[in-house]
Design a protein around this motif. Structure first.
Motif, PDB file in Angstrom:
ATOM      1  N   ARG A 236      34.735  46.341  41.401  1.00 21.94           N
ATOM      2  CA  ARG A 236      34.601  45.239  40.446  1.00 21.94           C
ATOM      3  C   ARG A 236      35.844  44.354  40.377  1.00 21.94           C
ATOM      4  O   ARG A 236      35.847  43.351  39.673  1.00 21.94           O
ATOM      5  N   CYS A 237      36.907  44.726  41.074  1.00 14.57           N
ATOM      6  CA  CYS A 237      38.147  43.944  41.031  1.00 14.57           C
ATOM      7  C   CYS A 237      38.002  42.693  41.891  1.00 14.57           C
ATOM      8  O   CYS A 237      37.578  42.766  43.042  1.00 14.57           O
ATOM      9  N   SER A 238      38.382  41.550  41.333  1.00  9.42           N
ATOM     10  CA  SER A 238      38.313  40.307  42.103  1.00  9.42           C
ATOM     11  C   SER A 238      39.519  40.133  43.009  1.00  9.42           C
ATOM     12  O   SER A 238      39.475  39.382  43.974  1.00  9.42           O
ATOM     13  N   THR A 239      40.615  40.834  42.701  1.00  9.90           N
ATOM     14  CA  THR A 239      41.857  40.698  43.463  1.00  9.90           C
ATOM     15  C   THR A 239      42.423  42.083  43.754  1.00  9.90           C
ATOM     16  O   THR A 239      42.399  42.958  42.880  1.00  9.90           O
ATOM     17  N   LEU A 240      42.930  42.271  44.967  1.00  8.66           N
ATOM     18  CA  LEU A 240      43.560  43.536  45.348  1.00  8.66           C
ATOM     19  C   LEU A 240      45.045  43.288  45.614  1.00  8.66           C
ATOM     20  O   LEU A 240      45.404  42.329  46.294  1.00  8.66           O
ATOM     21  N   VAL A 241      45.866  44.170  45.084  1.00 11.22           N
ATOM     22  CA  VAL A 241      47.309  44.078  45.273  1.00 11.22           C
ATOM     23  C   VAL A 241      47.767  45.339  46.002  1.00 11.22           C
ATOM     24  O   VAL A 241      47.640  46.448  45.478  1.00 11.22           O
ATOM     25  N   HIS A 242      48.274  45.160  47.224  1.00 13.14           N
ATOM     26  CA  HIS A 242      48.841  46.272  47.981  1.00 13.14           C
ATOM     27  C   HIS A 242      50.249  46.551  47.467  1.00 13.14           C
ATOM     28  O   HIS A 242      51.123  45.679  47.523  1.00 13.14           O
ATOM     29  N   VAL A 243      50.472  47.751  46.969  1.00 15.58           N
ATOM     30  CA  VAL A 243      51.801  48.161  46.541  1.00 15.58           C
ATOM     31  C   VAL A 243      52.405  48.972  47.689  1.00 15.58           C
ATOM     32  O   VAL A 243      51.955  50.090  47.984  1.00 15.58           O
ATOM     33  N   LEU A 244      53.410  48.405  48.360  1.00 14.81           N
ATOM     34  CA  LEU A 244      53.993  49.003  49.561  1.00 14.81           C
ATOM     35  C   LEU A 244      55.393  49.534  49.253  1.00 14.81           C
ATOM     36  O   LEU A 244      56.245  48.815  48.708  1.00 14.81           O
ATOM     37  N   ASP A 245      55.589  50.792  49.582  1.00 10.72           N
ATOM     38  CA  ASP A 245      56.851  51.471  49.297  1.00 10.72           C
ATOM     39  C   ASP A 245      57.857  51.175  50.415  1.00 10.72           C
ATOM     40  O   ASP A 245      57.675  51.602  51.558  1.00 10.72           O
ATOM     41  N   ALA A 331      47.722  36.034  38.080  1.00  7.10           N
ATOM     42  CA  ALA A 331      46.969  35.211  37.137  1.00  7.10           C
ATOM     43  C   ALA A 331      46.354  34.005  37.832  1.00  7.10           C
ATOM     44  O   ALA A 331      45.232  33.584  37.517  1.00  7.10           O
ATOM     45  N   GLU A 332      47.078  33.432  38.792  1.00  8.60           N
ATOM     46  CA  GLU A 332      46.558  32.273  39.531  1.00  8.60           C
ATOM     47  C   GLU A 332      45.298  32.626  40.299  1.00  8.60           C
ATOM     48  O   GLU A 332      44.303  31.886  40.276  1.00  8.60           O
ATOM     49  N   VAL A 333      45.316  33.787  40.972  1.00  9.14           N
ATOM     50  CA  VAL A 333      44.143  34.209  41.750  1.00  9.14           C
ATOM     51  C   VAL A 333      42.983  34.557  40.829  1.00  9.14           C
ATOM     52  O   VAL A 333      41.824  34.211  41.095  1.00  9.14           O
ATOM     53  N   VAL A 334      43.271  35.261  39.732  1.00 14.00           N
ATOM     54  CA  VAL A 334      42.220  35.638  38.782  1.00 14.00           C
ATOM     55  C   VAL A 334      41.583  34.405  38.161  1.00 14.00           C
ATOM     56  O   VAL A 334      40.350  34.305  38.042  1.00 14.00           O
ATOM     57  N   ALA A 336      41.400  31.407  39.414  1.00  8.46           N
ATOM     58  CA  ALA A 336      40.589  30.721  40.426  1.00  8.46           C
ATOM     59  C   ALA A 336      39.256  31.423  40.621  1.00  8.46           C
ATOM     60  O   ALA A 336      38.211  30.778  40.783  1.00  8.46           O
ATOM     61  N   ASP A 337      39.281  32.740  40.598  1.00 10.30           N
ATOM     62  CA  ASP A 337      38.027  33.488  40.754  1.00 10.30           C
ATOM     63  C   ASP A 337      37.099  33.246  39.572  1.00 10.30           C
ATOM     64  O   ASP A 337      35.894  33.057  39.747  1.00 10.30           O
ATOM     65  N   ARG A 338      37.639  33.245  38.366  1.00  8.54           N
ATOM     66  CA  ARG A 338      36.803  33.011  37.182  1.00  8.54           C
ATOM     67  C   ARG A 338      36.215  31.603  37.206  1.00  8.54           C
ATOM     68  O   ARG A 338      35.061  31.405  36.823  1.00  8.54           O
ATOM     69  N   ALA A 339      36.989  30.640  37.659  1.00  6.28           N
ATOM     70  CA  ALA A 339      36.498  29.263  37.698  1.00  6.28           C
ATOM     71  C   ALA A 339      35.402  29.078  38.735  1.00  6.28           C
ATOM     72  O   ALA A 339      34.554  28.184  38.596  1.00  6.28           O
ATOM     73  N   SER A 340      35.424  29.892  39.774  1.00  2.90           N
ATOM     74  CA  SER A 340      34.431  29.752  40.845  1.00  2.90           C
ATOM     75  C   SER A 340      33.080  30.350  40.480  1.00  2.90           C
ATOM     76  O   SER A 340      32.079  30.081  41.147  1.00  2.90           O
ATOM     77  N   ARG A 341      33.060  31.161  39.450  1.00  4.34           N
ATOM     78  CA  ARG A 341      31.803  31.801  39.070  1.00  4.34           C
ATOM     79  C   ARG A 341      30.970  30.862  38.222  1.00  4.34           C
ATOM     80  O   ARG A 341      31.506  30.122  37.383  1.00  4.34           O
ATOM     81  N   PRO A 342      29.656  30.856  38.388  1.00  5.99           N
ATOM     82  CA  PRO A 342      28.803  30.000  37.547  1.00  5.99           C
ATOM     83  C   PRO A 342      28.806  30.509  36.116  1.00  5.99           C
ATOM     84  O   PRO A 342      28.979  31.702  35.858  1.00  5.99           O
ATOM     85  N   GLU A 343      28.645  29.574  35.192  1.00  8.79           N
ATOM     86  CA  GLU A 343      28.604  29.960  33.788  1.00  8.79           C
ATOM     87  C   GLU A 343      27.372  30.818  33.523  1.00  8.79           C
ATOM     88  O   GLU A 343      26.273  30.508  33.974  1.00  8.79           O
ATOM     89  N   ALA A 344      27.611  31.889  32.792  1.00  5.88           N
ATOM     90  CA  ALA A 344      26.506  32.793  32.474  1.00  5.88           C
ATOM     91  C   ALA A 344      25.559  32.130  31.482  1.00  5.88           C
ATOM     92  O   ALA A 344      25.977  31.622  30.441  1.00  5.88           O
ATOM     93  N   GLU A 345      24.289  32.128  31.824  1.00  8.25           N
ATOM     94  CA  GLU A 345      23.295  31.556  30.920  1.00  8.25           C
ATOM     95  C   GLU A 345      22.992  32.552  29.809  1.00  8.25           C
ATOM     96  O   GLU A 345      23.008  33.768  30.027  1.00  8.25           O
ATOM     97  N   PRO A 346      22.731  32.032  28.604  1.00  7.10           N
ATOM     98  CA  PRO A 346      22.418  32.957  27.510  1.00  7.10           C
ATOM     99  C   PRO A 346      21.161  33.755  27.827  1.00  7.10           C
ATOM    100  O   PRO A 346      20.189  33.240  28.366  1.00  7.10           O
ATOM    101  N   THR A 347      21.232  35.025  27.479  1.00  7.80           N
ATOM    102  CA  THR A 347      20.103  35.918  27.753  1.00  7.80           C
ATOM    103  C   THR A 347      19.091  35.820  26.630  1.00  7.80           C
ATOM    104  O   THR A 347      19.435  35.957  25.452  1.00  7.80           O
ATOM    105  N   ARG A 348      17.848  35.566  26.990  1.00 11.09           N
ATOM    106  CA  ARG A 348      16.778  35.506  25.999  1.00 11.09           C
ATOM    107  C   ARG A 348      16.002  36.822  26.063  1.00 11.09           C
ATOM    108  O   ARG A 348      15.439  37.168  27.097  1.00 11.09           O
ATOM    109  N   VAL A 349      16.005  37.529  24.959  1.00  6.65           N
ATOM    110  CA  VAL A 349      15.338  38.827  24.904  1.00  6.65           C
ATOM    111  C   VAL A 349      13.915  38.623  24.405  1.00  6.65           C
ATOM    112  O   VAL A 349      13.686  38.021  23.351  1.00  6.65           O
TER     113      VAL A 349
END
Length: 453
Positions: A236-245, A331-334, A336-349
């Protein structure tokens, strides 16, 4: 006993419906008071609901068998039985519900999201509800239906924007502790982190969640070490960060080799699950540059990673060097990812009453003069019938005849005395007599139905 569980099998049973009541009103000077038996109460549902207070599936590993309350039996004086209480089971945000064979049933994301996973059985009708102009005083009532019983698998996939991946002891836990208020266990030995740790990070006006994904080593995607158990939390992660020792002293280890190994494990996991992790935006961080030798190694490695098209930053979780730049880069990558997603339409139950079953049925010949009737309605009717009551059996016969089962048996080639099974599991067996005709409900005084002779 571990304090974190992210996969469990639940054995769920919804409540059975209560039986209807067969009662006749009795009052002085009113010998013909009429039927007054109430209906049985509906059984309780089993509901899965995302609860912000639940972080693990540990409680369900300890007690995997859960059942909702049964409906109460109807009573005289037209008193309906009480409905069974629904059983609401809280699950963590990001829980995926699947059948035992792997078919996805629901993906529960967002606090308050819920699903009725097992429906309670309908209560049986009392004899007051069964009365009609032709059957003014039924001496029987219908039984309640059993609730759903099923097994489901719950799998937790952590909800996070950024996933920290890397070898054990690369500094992921130290980094998440330095970036956020999270306080994971930190030590210098493999598999210190045994559970995914989450931390909330703020950079400017962007707030996002970072997850420390433990246990990635060569062969993790095929089950080696702890990696297979936790790679699902990267999905579910939109961004991966490699932590290299950059300060490791292990033979055969260096930042480039570590990067390639983790990339290969992510690719192999994607091939096995169909979730392509290699296309996610990624950032490489060269950790522990507060050590002079590590800083020198970072000078050599950084251009090599940049050539691969991977944005690279130098940091030290210990001295906090480069952490502000890293938080804003994530934060910049996150953002950008959020902006690229379409707006969620309200759910009608849309609320609809529970479907009581299709009238369709099928007659199958399963042996010599032996037939099986399969269909939702006839199976339900059989379950509702009290076979110790002759009048109830006659009522069932009328219902089945009006549905067209007798005509269907004749067309299928059934002969008098044929053995007829109704239902799949625990089928009820009848000896069929085609000379019996539908009485239209006029069965005469109680216990005198000619079909029961």
């Amino acid at each position: 006993m571990p304090d974190f569980v992210d996969e469990v099998v639940l054995h769920l049973t919804a409540g059975d419906g209560g039986n209807g009541c067969a009662s006749v009103h009795r009052e002085k000077f009113k010998p013909l008071g009429g039927p007054d038996g109430g209906n049985g109460g509906r059984g309780g549902d089993v509901v899965l609901e995302v609860d912000s207070r639940v972080r693990t599936l540990l409680d369900y590993q300890r007690r995997p068998h859960r059942a909702a309350d049964k409906g109460q039996q109807g009573q005289g004086h037209n008193r309906d039985g009480a409905q069974g209480t629904d059983l609401v089971l809280g699950v963590p945000d990001g829980t995926v519900v699947t059948s035992p064979d792997g078919e996805q049933i629901a993906d529960l994301v967002g606090v308050g999201t819920r699903i009725v996973i097992a429906q309670g059985g309908s209560g049986g009708l009392g004899n007051a509800a069964l009365a009609s102009p032709k059957r003014k005083a039924p001496g029987f009532a219908l039984k309640g239906e059993p609730g759903d019983a099923l097994d489901v698998r719950l799998e937790l996939k952590t909800i996070a924007d950024v996933g920290l991946v890397g070898f054990p002891s690369a500094g992921k836990s130290s980094l998440i502790a330095a970036l956020s208020a999270a306080r994971p266990k930190i030590a210098d030995y493999p598999f210190t982190t045994l559970v995914p740790n989450l931390g909330v990070v703020e950079a400017g006006d962007v707030q996002f969640v970072v997850a420390d994904v433990p246990g990635l080593i060569p062969g993790a995607s095929s089950g080696k070490g702890l990696g297979l158990s936790f790679l699902r939390h990267v999905e579910r992660c939109s961004t991966l960060v490699h932590v290299l020792d950059c300060a490791t002293l292990e033979p055969g280890r260096d930042p480039i080799t570590d990067f390639e190994v983790i990339e290969e494990e992510l690719r192999a996991y994607g091939e096995a699950t169909g979730v392509d992790l290699t296309e996610r935006p990624r950032i490489a961080v060269l950790n522990k540059v507060d050590v002079p030798e590590a800083r020198e190694l970072a000078d050599m490695v950084e251009p090599m990673l940049e050539e691969r098209g991977v944005r690279t930053l130098r940091i030290s979780a210990a001295s906090h060097e480069g952490l502000r730049a890293l938080s804003f880069a994530m934060a910049e990558v996150v953002a950008a990812d959020r902006a690229s997603r379409p707006e969620a339409e309200p759910t009608r139950v849309v609320l609809r009453p529970r479907e009581l079953g299709s009238s369709a049925f099928e007659v199958k010949e399963v042996g010599q003069n032996t037939f099986r009737v399969v269909g939702e309605k006839p199976t339900r009717w059989v379950r509702q019938t009290d076979f110790s009551n002759d009048e109830a059996v006659g009522y069932l016969s009328d219902r089945l005849n009006r549905l067209g089962i007798e005509d269907a048996l004749t067309k299928a080639g059934a002969l008098p005395g044929a053995e007829v099974h109704i239902g799949d599991d625990d089928a009820v067996v009848f000896d069929w007599d085609p000379t019996i005709a539908d009485t239209g409900g006029a069965i005469g005084p109680r216990g005198t139905d000619r079909r029961l002779g």
